[in-house]
Write an enzyme that holds these catalytic residues in place. Structure first.
Site, short mmCIF file in Angstrom:
data_model
loop_
_atom_site.label_atom_id
_atom_site.label_comp_id
_atom_site.label_asym_id
_atom_site.label_seq_id
_atom_site.Cartn_x
_atom_site.Cartn_y
_atom_site.Cartn_z
N LEU A 46 3.64 -0.68 -1.42
CA LEU A 46 4.77 -1.45 -0.90
C LEU A 46 5.60 -1.96 -2.06
CD1 LEU A 46 3.20 -3.66 1.95
CD2 LEU A 46 4.95 -1.90 2.25
N ASP A 47 6.93 -1.89 -1.94
CA ASP A 47 7.82 -2.43 -2.97
C ASP A 47 7.61 -3.94 -3.10
OD1 ASP A 47 9.01 0.03 -3.51
OD2 ASP A 47 10.52 -0.24 -1.95
#
Length: 331
Positions: A46-47
């Site tokens: 996930l960013d």
């Protein structure tokens, strides 16, 4: 399994509710310290600006990681329409002029039922390919795209196949501070689909100016849900109290695979690394493509991940349909 320092080697799956502002790899590092072991790895990065479900395997659970890489994902996202950023999210630099609708223009848009936005989403929903963002981990000649982008190197990314399984608009509103349009949507999609690109496409296809993601939250990955996830604070408190119930069975990562049931003799053959004749599993493999991966079950226990294939006998030249081992699990 006991480690040399008498600490327990934990194995299984941890569902973490990742907060905004930290990397997925920093969550791995924090868990390594909490558990006192190095064998920790996450599924589906996930960013930093994104939150939500981050499945993490520990110990022997890492053996299951690759079998869950192609899980479909579900996200909740807010796109802001009005301009573009280089990263397609709120952390990037503005790369286009701002387009702010007047009160009259916004009222006209609202009275149309936000038709341009819904029409753009309908087009996106039917997309079969997507060009990954330049600020992504896609490899270009061995280099990650975001490394090249940050270095100012010019390059192009090729369209990749994707599938939008479901896309629903939850709300459309106007931000009081910026007067820009915020669109919250719920999307289910195949692995490799970039939600930031969906936001960017929404802005362009709607004709209302560029757009970028302001919030992104992963809700599901395959059969895993953020509803069952723990915050890092909860995990830390539980571990301090000697409670490791946040670690679950990693076998859940392969529950999407069909089963093959082994008898005692077949289980012994598999445990010795031997292949099996597929004819004994005709009922189990019927209707599945050759090469499908299966859970090999013996006495209710998962013993291996196997797959079927055709193999030519070097001596006779005959072709046989066989079951081969992909991964032994009872070791």
């Amino acid at each position: 399994m006991q480690m040399e320092n008498n600490k327990v080697e934990h194995s299984g799956l941890i569902l973490v509710d990742k907060p905004v502002g930290v990397t997925s790899f920093s969550i791995d590092s924090r868990l390594k310290k909490i558990l006192g072991q190095k064998s920790v790895g996450h599924l589906g990065t996930l960013d930093p600006f994104a939150s939500g479900l981050l499945p993490i395997c520990v110990g022997k659970g890492l053996r299951m990681l690759r079998f869950a890489e192609h899980h479909d994902k579900r996200y909740l996202c807010t796109a802001r329409i009005g301009y573009e950023t280089d990263t397609m999210d709120s952390e990037g630099s503005i790369t286009s002029d701002k387009v702010v609708l007047s009160s009259k223009e916004y009222e006209d848009l609202r009275e149309s039922g936000f038709a341009p936005i819904y029409e753009a989403f309908e087009e996106i929903r039917n997309s079969k390919t997507q060009i990954p963002p330049k600020y992504s981990a896609k490899k270009i000649n061995g280099k990650k795209a975001y490394e090249l982008a940050r270095a100012g190197v010019e390059f192009e990314l090729k369209p990749a196949p994707i599938e939008i399984l479901n896309l629903e608009v939850n709300s459309i509103s106007r931000d009081e501070e910026t007067n820009l349009i915020d669109v919250e949507f719920d999307v289910s999609c195949s692995k490799g689909t970039y939600i930031r690109v969906i936001c960017s496409d929404l802005g362009r296809k709607s004709g209302l100016g560029g757009a970028f993601a302001t919030t992104l939250r992963r809700l599901n990955s395959g059969n895993l849900s953020v509803k069952n996830a723990f915050t890092m604070e909860q995990i830390e408190e539980m571990a301090k109290a000697g409670n490791f119930e946040f670690i679950t069975d990693a076998n859940v990562l392969v529950e999407h695979m069909p089963k093959l049931y082994l008898n005692d003799a077949q289980a012994r053959m598999v445990s010795n690394g031997r292949k099996l004749d597929a004819k004994y599993f005709a009922r189990d493999i019927k209707g599945h493509e050759v090469g499908t991966k299966y859970r090999a079950i013996h006495n209710g226990e998962l013993v291996a991940i196997v797959y079927d294939c055709f193999e030519k006998d070097k001596n006779t030249g005959e072709t046989h349909h066989i079951i081969r081992i992909e991964r032994m699990l009872l070791c």
